[in-house]
Write an enzyme that holds these catalytic residues in place. Structure first.
Site, PDB file in Angstrom:
ATOM      1  N   ALA A  12       0.809  -1.224   0.000  1.00  0.00           N
ATOM      2  CA  ALA A  12       0.000   0.000   0.000  1.00  0.00           C
ATOM      3  C   ALA A  12       0.840   1.271   0.000  1.00  0.00           C
ATOM      4  CB  ALA A  12      -0.941  -0.007   1.212  1.00  0.00           C
ATOM      5  N   GLN A  15       4.507   2.826  -4.995  1.00  0.00           N
ATOM      6  CA  GLN A  15       4.074   3.738  -6.071  1.00  0.00           C
ATOM      7  C   GLN A  15       2.675   3.427  -6.576  1.00  0.00           C
ATOM      8  OE1 GLN A  15       6.246   5.065  -9.518  1.00  0.00           O
ATOM      9  NE2 GLN A  15       6.916   2.922  -9.627  1.00  0.00           N
ATOM     10  N   GLN A 112       0.580 -15.222   1.953  1.00  0.00           N
ATOM     11  CA  GLN A 112      -0.615 -14.437   1.634  1.00  0.00           C
ATOM     12  C   GLN A 112      -1.739 -15.351   1.138  1.00  0.00           C
ATOM     13  OE1 GLN A 112       0.437 -10.960  -0.711  1.00  0.00           O
ATOM     14  NE2 GLN A 112       1.669 -10.125   0.958  1.00  0.00           N
ATOM     15  N   VAL A 129      -1.006  -8.200  -8.896  1.00  0.00           N
ATOM     16  CA  VAL A 129      -0.339  -7.207  -9.737  1.00  0.00           C
ATOM     17  C   VAL A 129       1.175  -7.371  -9.641  1.00  0.00           C
ATOM     18  CG1 VAL A 129       0.021  -4.721 -10.081  1.00  0.00           C
ATOM     19  CG2 VAL A 129      -2.263  -5.580  -9.515  1.00  0.00           C
ATOM     20  N   ASP A 159      -1.444  -4.353 -20.147  1.00  0.00           N
ATOM     21  CA  ASP A 159      -0.994  -4.717 -21.494  1.00  0.00           C
ATOM     22  C   ASP A 159      -2.141  -4.542 -22.495  1.00  0.00           C
ATOM     23  OD1 ASP A 159       1.525  -5.738 -20.345  1.00  0.00           O
ATOM     24  OD2 ASP A 159       0.191  -7.223 -19.469  1.00  0.00           O
ATOM     25  N   HIS A 187       2.301 -12.101 -18.326  1.00  0.00           N
ATOM     26  CA  HIS A 187       2.595 -10.661 -18.232  1.00  0.00           C
ATOM     27  C   HIS A 187       4.114 -10.497 -18.204  1.00  0.00           C
ATOM     28  CE1 HIS A 187       2.785  -6.513 -17.136  1.00  0.00           C
ATOM     29  NE2 HIS A 187       3.490  -6.822 -16.070  1.00  0.00           N
TER      30      HIS A 187
END
Ligand code: NAI
Length: 328
Positions: A12, A15, A112, A129, A159, A187
């Protein structure tokens, strides 16, 4: 009034976090009538910076923001979460081998995944992400056996949006005139942005552009290497555009794709288009009622086949590497 939706954001204080949180709190993630409760996860050294961001969120007086809590413990951060945005990751630093990178990220995404399994809401939706996004999503998903695998997704929407932008410039049309863009695979630089099924104003995009040299030598490498070009120009990696794509990904997942269009999401493969079952690979997907479905029946010519295979092979290699490391 509606009960708030709990959104957990990791990384959090980074950037992307800084660009993302304000748009979540202002109603762009879920809708302008949906209150949100934020749970922020950071590493202990960055908790203070996250507190600073939370002060600014307070100062925006967003009517939809019903609370912010900050944690340095994953189990607490994912308690009751409905939407989990896994942004924080270990970046590749100089001299780091791919195995080291995967291992360092395994140390983040395994706990996580376990925390999501233990405490997230029954309807939890997860977007990864943090890079390597597809494989980090695979690691998290494999440690959440009680959560349906299809709830773990990785982001290729940036993308997808980059591909829309490049094609719109080339064709001299608005991005809104382009439908059915597809990103296939990982990705990474091997991703395959596919315009052969895309449409401009209802007509086939590849035929409309009719410039194979541009497609091969300009469009595909520009989209695939856009991240590096942003770093070169900005002196920092893409953050606002990445945050915007994360907003788009979840918004589309929750609210559905428009009739006659689809989007790109990295989702668990069911074997469609020859992508090995279980890999988290980008596909053309439609969404409805909070569920995604891979678009079926597209014809894949040799040109596209070779590019999809190359990216999917890279994903299979990453999966084998994390398996070898005992991370899945
Ligand atoms: P950043 O370095 O500015 O922020 C990352 C934040 O994550 C830091 O504040 C760090 O303290 C935190 N963090 C690290 N480990 C954590 C953990 N275990 N739990 C919670 N937080 C943790 O990086 P930035 O620019 O925000 O990018 C984040 C990630 O997103 C990177 O991995 C980047 O490569 C990736 N990315 C992915 C894109 C995509 O299209 N899928 C596009 C752009 C970036």
């Amino acid at each position: 009034t509606r009960t708030p939706v709990t959104v957990t954001v990791t990384g959090a204080a980074g950037q992307i976090g800084y660009a993302l949180l304000f748009r979540i709190a202002s109603g762009h993630l879920l809708g302008a009538d949906v209150p949100v409760r934020l749970r922020l996860l950071e590493i202990p050294q960055a908790v203070k910076a996250a507190e600073g961001t939370a002060m600014e969120l307070d100062d925006c007086a967003f009517p939809l923001l019903s609370g912010i809590d900050i944690f340095d413990d994953a189990t607490a951060a994912f308690e009751g979460t409905n939407v989990a945005l896994l942004v924080g990751a270990r970046p590749r630093t100089k001299g780091m081998e791919r195995g080291d990178l995967l291992e360092a990220n395994g140390g983040i995404f395994k706990p996580q995944g376990e925390a999501i399994n233990a405490g997230a809401a029954d309807d939890v939706k997860v977007l990864v992400v943090g890079n390597p996004a597809n494989t980090n999503a695979l690691i998290a998903q494999s440690h959440a056996p009680d959560v349906p695998a299809e709830r773990f997704t990785a982001m290729t929407r940036l993308d997808h949006n980059r591909a829309l932008a490049q094609l719109s410039k080339k064709a001299g049309v608005s991005v809104a005139d382009i439908k059915k863009m597809t990103i296939w695979g990982n990705h990474s630089a091997t991703q395959y942005p596919d315009v052969f099924h895309a449409e401009i104003g209802g007509k086939n995009a590849a035929e409309t552009v009719n410039d194979q040299a541009w497609l091969e030598n300009d469009f595909i490498p520009t989209v695939a290497k856009r991240g590096a070009a942003i770093i070169e120009a900005r002196g920092a990696s893409s953050a606002a555009s990445a945050a915007s794509a994360a907003i788009d990904h979840v918004h589309t997942w929750v609210n559905g794709t428009a009739d006659g269009d689809w989007t790109s999401m990295a989702v668990v493969s069911d074997g469609s288009y020859g992508v090995p079952e279980g890999l988290i690979s980008s596909f053309p997907v439609t969404t409805e009622d909070g569920k995604w479905e891979i678009v079926q029946g597209l014809e894949i010519d040799d040109f596209s086949r070779a590019r999809i295979d190359a990216s999917v092979n890279e994903l299979a290699e990453e999966r084998d590497a994390v398996r070898k490391l005992g991370l899945i």
